[in-house]
Scaffold this motif. Structure first.
Motif, PDB file in Angstrom:
ATOM      1  N   ASN A   1       0.796  -1.228   0.000  1.00  0.00           N
ATOM      2  CA  ASN A   1       0.000   0.000   0.000  1.00  0.00           C
ATOM      3  C   ASN A   1       0.827   1.276   0.000  1.00  0.00           C
ATOM      4  O   ASN A   1       0.259   2.372  -0.117  1.00  0.00           O
ATOM      5  CB  ASN A   1      -0.941  -0.002   1.216  1.00  0.00           C
ATOM      6  N   SER A   2       2.161   1.166   0.102  1.00  0.00           N
ATOM      7  CA  SER A   2       2.973   2.382   0.180  1.00  0.00           C
ATOM      8  C   SER A   2       4.072   2.491  -0.877  1.00  0.00           C
ATOM      9  O   SER A   2       4.459   3.605  -1.246  1.00  0.00           O
ATOM     10  CB  SER A   2       3.607   2.505   1.573  1.00  0.00           C
TER      11      SER A   2
ATOM     12  N   ARG B   1      -5.054  -0.510  -5.417  1.00  0.00           N
ATOM     13  CA  ARG B   1      -5.070   0.072  -4.073  1.00  0.00           C
ATOM     14  C   ARG B   1      -5.648   1.483  -4.060  1.00  0.00           C
ATOM     15  O   ARG B   1      -6.005   1.998  -2.994  1.00  0.00           O
ATOM     16  CB  ARG B   1      -3.668   0.057  -3.476  1.00  0.00           C
TER      17      ARG B   1
ATOM     18  N   PRO C   1      -7.274  -0.197  -0.111  1.00  0.00           N
ATOM     19  CA  PRO C   1      -5.968  -0.754   0.301  1.00  0.00           C
ATOM     20  C   PRO C   1      -6.019  -2.272   0.410  1.00  0.00           C
ATOM     21  O   PRO C   1      -7.083  -2.852   0.678  1.00  0.00           O
ATOM     22  CB  PRO C   1      -5.724  -0.115   1.668  1.00  0.00           C
TER      23      PRO C   1
END
Length: 325
Positions: free
Chosen positions: A141-142, A172, A176
């Motif tokens: 998610n990052s 996402r 997420p």
């Protein structure tokens, strides 16, 4: 209780070192304690120092091993590249044996909540130490698409890393990632149909890559191999069980330098402090036998390498006897 991989061969390779008076062995990935229990039973005088980053695994090992030989076991919550620090704190400069059983433990793989298995829907965690650090969901998610693709390519050897990473970033944006089933479905859709029909579950490589990234496994292993060798007394033995090619290559490279002389090849006389400090005990990486794989399917991908320390570090004599951990 799980069946540890290649137990007989591990004991055979460690025996010349662990039958010495006062011998101490470090099980650097003690897990559920299978190999450690076998060593305690096979070598009645050996003392075991067990390390693991997984608190749940340590709790299982504590119950199992302390029933067998409480006075001969010391368990420590630590990552295996911390072996030098742990031994220093225990007042033990050298040991007679070190064992690494790399990869995911049976406890981690079989506990759905840990998120290691792609065959069952579970939270995307994958931390070997569930008390700290980022999860697989955090990574998904990052990380931006290029960074995520690099992780999948380098750690999972995934041919379609870019396609999967870009699909993750698109998905996402709507929601997420939290569980494994959604990721498995996305991977299946991102990979071309012909590639899905061979090589087993198409999510396998992505899950391996995420697990390695979350736990910094290769960086840890690159530090752990020389640290383990440095901890060996002369005559001490190191055994490593790897389960994928990235690990095995790191082990081979990390030990190879100790088996070489440190002077130019055309030098007519090699001084004693430039002689090899290690000899290989295995010819290449040993696989499990057909019989072992039939009995224990988790042995199918194992590769074993073993080495013996034959000389101390230049300028630093080392004892060959052990003592209490």
């Amino acid at each position: 209780m799980h069946t540890p991989v290649l137990t007989g061969r591990v004991l055979e390779l460690l025996a010349p070192a662990l039958t010495r008076p006062g011998a101490v062995v470090v099980d650097a990935t003690v897990g559920l304690g299978g190999h450690a229990a076998a060593m305690l039973a096979e070598f009645p005088d050996v003392r075991v120092i067990g390390l693991d980053r997984d608190l749940d695994a340590l709790a299982h090992s504590e119950r199992r091993l302390k029933l067998l030989a409480p006075e001969r076991v010391r368990l420590v919550h630590a990552v295996y590249d911390e072996i030098g620090t742990v031994l220093a704190e225990l007042g033990r400069p050298t040991v007679q044996g070190v064992l690494f059983d790399l990869g995911v433990s049976s406890l981690q793989l079989d506990t759905d909540a840990r998120g290691f298995a792609y065959s069952r829907d579970a939270p995307l965690d994958m931390r070997m130490d569930a008390s700290a650090g980022q999860t697989a969901a955090d990574v998904l998610n990052s990380y931006d698409a290029p960074r995520l693709a690099r992780v999948l390519r380098d750690y999972g050897e995934e041919r379609f890393a870019r396609r999967i990473a870009e699909a993750v970033v698109r998905a996402r944006a709507d929601e997420p990632f939290t569980t494994s089933a959604r990721l498995v479905e996305l991977i299946r859709d991102a990979i071309p149909a012909p590639a899905r029909r061979t090589g087993g579950n198409p999510a396998k490589r992505t899950f391996q890559a995420l697990r390695i990234e979350v736990n910094t496994e290769l960086d840890v292993l690159a530090r752990a191999v020389p640290a383990a060798f440095d901890a060996l007394a002369v005559g001490g033995r190191l055994v490593v069980l790897s389960y994928q090619s990235l690990e095995d290559r790191l082990v081979k490279r990390g030990l190879a330098e100790y088996a070489q002389t440190t002077v130019p090849p055309d030098m007519p006389l090699v001084p004693p402090d430039a002689m090899p400090r290690m000899r290989w005990l295995t010819r290449g990486a040993e696989p499990a036998s057909e019989a072992e794989m039939a009995e224990n399917p988790r042995a199918a991908s194992v590769r074993l390498r073993a080495a013996e320390r034959i000389a101390p570090k230049p300028g630093r004599p080392q004892p060959t006897t052990g003592g209490a951990p």
